[in-house]
Design a protein around this motif. Structure first.
Motif, PDB file in Angstrom:
ATOM      1  N   VAL A   1       0.834  -1.208   0.000  1.00 26.59           N
ATOM      2  CA  VAL A   1       0.000   0.000   0.000  1.00 26.59           C
ATOM      3  C   VAL A   1       0.864   1.252   0.000  1.00 26.59           C
ATOM      4  O   VAL A   1       1.860   1.330   0.722  1.00 26.59           O
ATOM      5  CB  VAL A   1      -0.934   0.014   1.223  1.00 26.59           C
ATOM      6  N   THR A   2       0.476   2.229  -0.812  1.00 25.92           N
ATOM      7  CA  THR A   2       1.092   3.557  -0.792  1.00 25.92           C
ATOM      8  C   THR A   2      -0.015   4.576  -0.603  1.00 25.92           C
ATOM      9  O   THR A   2      -1.085   4.470  -1.217  1.00 25.92           O
ATOM     10  CB  THR A   2       1.862   3.857  -2.079  1.00 25.92           C
ATOM     11  N   ILE A   3       0.234   5.564   0.246  1.00 23.04           N
ATOM     12  CA  ILE A   3      -0.787   6.542   0.598  1.00 23.04           C
ATOM     13  C   ILE A   3      -0.406   7.915   0.074  1.00 23.04           C
ATOM     14  O   ILE A   3       0.743   8.353   0.201  1.00 23.04           O
ATOM     15  CB  ILE A   3      -0.994   6.555   2.127  1.00 23.04           C
ATOM     16  N   TYR A   4      -1.400   8.582  -0.509  1.00 26.59           N
ATOM     17  CA  TYR A   4      -1.198   9.905  -1.106  1.00 26.59           C
ATOM     18  C   TYR A   4      -2.276  10.871  -0.606  1.00 26.59           C
ATOM     19  O   TYR A   4      -3.187  10.496   0.126  1.00 26.59           O
ATOM     20  CB  TYR A   4      -1.275   9.822  -2.629  1.00 26.59           C
ATOM     21  N   SER A   5      -2.165  12.109  -1.071  1.00 23.96           N
ATOM     22  CA  SER A   5      -3.070  13.172  -0.644  1.00 23.96           C
ATOM     23  C   SER A   5      -4.380  13.194  -1.428  1.00 23.96           C
ATOM     24  O   SER A   5      -4.402  13.064  -2.650  1.00 23.96           O
ATOM     25  CB  SER A   5      -2.388  14.534  -0.799  1.00 23.96           C
ATOM     26  N   HIS A   6      -5.455  13.385  -0.673  1.00 24.50           N
ATOM     27  CA  HIS A   6      -6.792  13.642  -1.229  1.00 24.50           C
ATOM     28  C   HIS A   6      -7.212  15.050  -0.814  1.00 24.50           C
ATOM     29  O   HIS A   6      -8.395  15.361  -0.738  1.00 24.50           O
ATOM     30  CB  HIS A   6      -7.764  12.593  -0.684  1.00 24.50           C
ATOM     31  N   GLY A   7      -6.189  15.863  -0.528  1.00 19.59           N
ATOM     32  CA  GLY A   7      -6.425  17.182   0.047  1.00 19.59           C
ATOM     33  C   GLY A   7      -6.367  17.099   1.565  1.00 19.59           C
ATOM     34  O   GLY A   7      -6.625  16.053   2.151  1.00 19.59           O
ATOM     35  N   TYR A   8      -6.012  18.193   2.217  1.00 18.58           N
ATOM     36  CA  TYR A   8      -5.940  18.146   3.679  1.00 18.58           C
ATOM     37  C   TYR A   8      -7.327  17.956   4.278  1.00 18.58           C
ATOM     38  O   TYR A   8      -7.519  17.227   5.243  1.00 18.58           O
ATOM     39  CB  TYR A   8      -5.299  19.417   4.242  1.00 18.58           C
TER      40      TYR A   8
ATOM     41  N   SER B   1     -14.134  24.461  -5.086  1.00 14.49           N
ATOM     42  CA  SER B   1     -15.011  25.224  -4.189  1.00 14.49           C
ATOM     43  C   SER B   1     -14.220  26.106  -3.226  1.00 14.49           C
ATOM     44  O   SER B   1     -14.805  26.873  -2.466  1.00 14.49           O
ATOM     45  CB  SER B   1     -15.902  24.268  -3.384  1.00 14.49           C
ATOM     46  N   ILE B   2     -12.896  25.990  -3.242  1.00 16.63           N
ATOM     47  CA  ILE B   2     -12.052  26.811  -2.383  1.00 16.63           C
ATOM     48  C   ILE B   2     -11.136  27.659  -3.255  1.00 16.63           C
ATOM     49  O   ILE B   2     -10.981  27.396  -4.455  1.00 16.63           O
ATOM     50  CB  ILE B   2     -11.214  25.945  -1.415  1.00 16.63           C
ATOM     51  N   SER B   3     -10.525  28.673  -2.667  1.00 16.61           N
ATOM     52  CA  SER B   3      -9.646  29.546  -3.444  1.00 16.61           C
ATOM     53  C   SER B   3      -8.400  28.783  -3.873  1.00 16.61           C
ATOM     54  O   SER B   3      -8.013  27.790  -3.245  1.00 16.61           O
ATOM     55  CB  SER B   3      -9.246  30.763  -2.616  1.00 16.61           C
ATOM     56  N   LEU B   4      -7.763  29.255  -4.925  1.00 14.82           N
ATOM     57  CA  LEU B   4      -6.536  28.618  -5.394  1.00 14.82           C
ATOM     58  C   LEU B   4      -5.434  28.715  -4.344  1.00 14.82           C
ATOM     59  O   LEU B   4      -4.620  27.795  -4.192  1.00 14.82           O
ATOM     60  CB  LEU B   4      -6.087  29.255  -6.709  1.00 14.82           C
ATOM     61  N   GLU B   5      -5.428  29.813  -3.593  1.00 14.69           N
ATOM     62  CA  GLU B   5      -4.446  29.972  -2.525  1.00 14.69           C
ATOM     63  C   GLU B   5      -4.661  28.917  -1.444  1.00 14.69           C
ATOM     64  O   GLU B   5      -3.704  28.277  -0.977  1.00 14.69           O
ATOM     65  CB  GLU B   5      -4.555  31.368  -1.915  1.00 14.69           C
ATOM     66  N   GLN B   6      -5.920  28.709  -1.049  1.00 12.09           N
ATOM     67  CA  GLN B   6      -6.213  27.696  -0.038  1.00 12.09           C
ATOM     68  C   GLN B   6      -5.903  26.301  -0.565  1.00 12.09           C
ATOM     69  O   GLN B   6      -5.377  25.455   0.167  1.00 12.09           O
ATOM     70  CB  GLN B   6      -7.691  27.766   0.382  1.00 12.09           C
ATOM     71  N   LEU B   7      -6.207  26.063  -1.844  1.00 13.70           N
ATOM     72  CA  LEU B   7      -5.914  24.768  -2.447  1.00 13.70           C
ATOM     73  C   LEU B   7      -4.421  24.465  -2.378  1.00 13.70           C
ATOM     74  O   LEU B   7      -4.014  23.357  -1.990  1.00 13.70           O
ATOM     75  CB  LEU B   7      -6.384  24.745  -3.906  1.00 13.70           C
ATOM     76  N   ALA B   8      -3.598  25.441  -2.738  1.00 17.07           N
ATOM     77  CA  ALA B   8      -2.146  25.254  -2.700  1.00 17.07           C
ATOM     78  C   ALA B   8      -1.661  25.027  -1.275  1.00 17.07           C
ATOM     79  O   ALA B   8      -0.827  24.145  -1.026  1.00 17.07           O
ATOM     80  CB  ALA B   8      -1.453  26.469  -3.304  1.00 17.07           C
ATOM     81  N   GLU B   9      -2.167  25.805  -0.330  1.00 19.55           N
ATOM     82  CA  GLU B   9      -1.746  25.681   1.063  1.00 19.55           C
ATOM     83  C   GLU B   9      -2.135  24.322   1.631  1.00 19.55           C
ATOM     84  O   GLU B   9      -1.343  23.659   2.309  1.00 19.55           O
ATOM     85  CB  GLU B   9      -2.361  26.798   1.904  1.00 19.55           C
TER      86      GLU B   9
ATOM     87  N   TYR C   1      -2.891  21.477  -0.042  1.00 14.32           N
ATOM     88  CA  TYR C   1      -2.192  20.356  -0.663  1.00 14.32           C
ATOM     89  C   TYR C   1      -0.752  20.281  -0.161  1.00 14.32           C
ATOM     90  O   TYR C   1      -0.251  19.193   0.147  1.00 14.32           O
ATOM     91  CB  TYR C   1      -2.194  20.447  -2.190  1.00 14.32           C
ATOM     92  N   THR C   2      -0.083  21.424  -0.050  1.00 13.38           N
ATOM     93  CA  THR C   2       1.301  21.445   0.447  1.00 13.38           C
ATOM     94  C   THR C   2       1.365  20.886   1.863  1.00 13.38           C
ATOM     95  O   THR C   2       2.227  20.056   2.182  1.00 13.38           O
ATOM     96  CB  THR C   2       1.861  22.872   0.414  1.00 13.38           C
ATOM     97  N   ALA C   3       0.440  21.318   2.725  1.00 14.78           N
ATOM     98  CA  ALA C   3       0.413  20.823   4.100  1.00 14.78           C
ATOM     99  C   ALA C   3       0.139  19.325   4.139  1.00 14.78           C
ATOM    100  O   ALA C   3       0.756  18.582   4.914  1.00 14.78           O
ATOM    101  CB  ALA C   3      -0.652  21.572   4.908  1.00 14.78           C
ATOM    102  N   SER C   4      -0.769  18.868   3.291  1.00 15.44           N
ATOM    103  CA  SER C   4      -1.113  17.446   3.226  1.00 15.44           C
ATOM    104  C   SER C   4       0.082  16.615   2.783  1.00 15.44           C
ATOM    105  O   SER C   4       0.436  15.612   3.422  1.00 15.44           O
ATOM    106  CB  SER C   4      -2.284  17.237   2.261  1.00 15.44           C
ATOM    107  N   ARG C   5       0.717  17.029   1.694  1.00 12.92           N
ATOM    108  CA  ARG C   5       1.859  16.286   1.147  1.00 12.92           C
ATOM    109  C   ARG C   5       3.006  16.239   2.144  1.00 12.92           C
ATOM    110  O   ARG C   5       3.622  15.181   2.359  1.00 12.92           O
ATOM    111  CB  ARG C   5       2.309  16.937  -0.161  1.00 12.92           C
ATOM    112  N   GLU C   6       3.304  17.365   2.778  1.00 10.62           N
ATOM    113  CA  GLU C   6       4.424  17.421   3.714  1.00 10.62           C
ATOM    114  C   GLU C   6       4.152  16.575   4.954  1.00 10.62           C
ATOM    115  O   GLU C   6       5.057  15.919   5.484  1.00 10.62           O
ATOM    116  CB  GLU C   6       4.715  18.872   4.097  1.00 10.62           C
TER     117      GLU C   6
END
Length: 261
Positions: free
Chosen positions: A156-163, A170-178, A180-185
């Motif tokens: 199994v490998t686990i990845y981001s589905h968003g934080y 439905s969210i701002s691009l700024e929030q999307l980037a923030e 996803y970055t937080a989720s990935r890290e």
């Protein structure tokens, strides 16, 4: 003679440019040299589900896995699929990828034992804020310790589905980037580095702005629930769509139809 030399130089210069451009081209399901079906599951239950949309029974899931193997299909990971497609290496014959969205605890308690029993690889896309928590639909999600156990199996490998479980449009691009970055890290801190950074969209909505935002935030590959082939504005990105498997779906029929198209 001079004209001939100039023509030869121009020809080889053009060839170099074409080859360089091809090498930098994003690999996606539109231009990939080979096809590989990607199946999508969500929550599993011990009994016949009341919600056929996103829930299937563990009995049906095990039957799906057995039938896939009996039909000669070879489950591989998303990283293996993308590695082959991006390097030009041939995929194993009749390859298929198994994925889950949302990170339900049933992925650990019900699906994982089946994956171990049959030696099948799968990829799970989780929402970080729900790790070890119960979501608004009353369903528990697996913890980081359970995630580590699944990953340590090598299956199994686990990845981001968003934080959080927000539709990405439905969210701002700024929030999307923030987010996803937080989720990935956080996934990297808890589980280790991924070979490729992948992200799966929540729901079915996307556009070229979300694709560019996620790419700039570090996503190598973006996974969709479905894809409209006329949506050419995302053809410069690496993306793949998936086929949702329902309780009522005949999984081998789905795969055979995919291979025939």
């Amino acid at each position: 003679m001079l004209k001939k030399r100039i023509s030869i130089v121009l020809f080889f210069s053009l060839l170099v440019l074409l080859c360089t451009g091809a090498g930098n081209k994003a690999v996606n399901e539109v231009n990939a040299p080979q096809k590989c079906p990607i199946l999508l599951y969500h929550h599993l239950t011990d009994s016949i589900p009341e919600d056929f949309d996103n829930t299937t029974s563990v009995k049906k899931f095990e039957s799906d896995m057995k039938r896939i193997l009996e039909a000669g299909y070879q489950p591989i990971s998303l990283a293996e699929m993308y590695g082959c497609l991006s390097s030009g290496t041939a995929l194993p014959e009749k390859s298929v990828v198994i994925t889950f969205d949302d990170g339900y605890e049933s992925n650990y308690t019900l699906a994982f034992p089946v994956l171990k029993q049959y030696g099948i690889k799968a990829d799970i896309f989780m929402n970080n804020d729900l790790a070890g928590q119960t979501s608004s639909n009353g369903l528990p999600h697996f913890s980081w310790d359970q995630a580590r156990e699944m990953e340590q199996s090598g299956l199994v490998t686990i990845y981001s589905h968003g934080y959080t479980h927000h539709d990405f449009t439905s969210i701002s691009l700024e929030q999307l980037a923030e987010e996803y970055t937080a989720s990935r890290e956080e996934i990297e801190r808890e589980l280790g580095k991924r070979t490729y950074n992948m992200v799966a969209y929540v729901g079915g909505e996307f556009d070229s702005k979300t694709f560019e935002t996620l790419k700039q935030a570090g996503a190598d590959v973006q996974l969709l629930v479905a894809y409209r082939m006329d949506y050419s504005s995302i053809w410069d990105y690496s993306f793949f769509s998936r086929m949702t498997v329902y309780y009522t779906s005949d999984v081998v029929e789905m795969l055979d139809e995919y291979a025939a198209n």
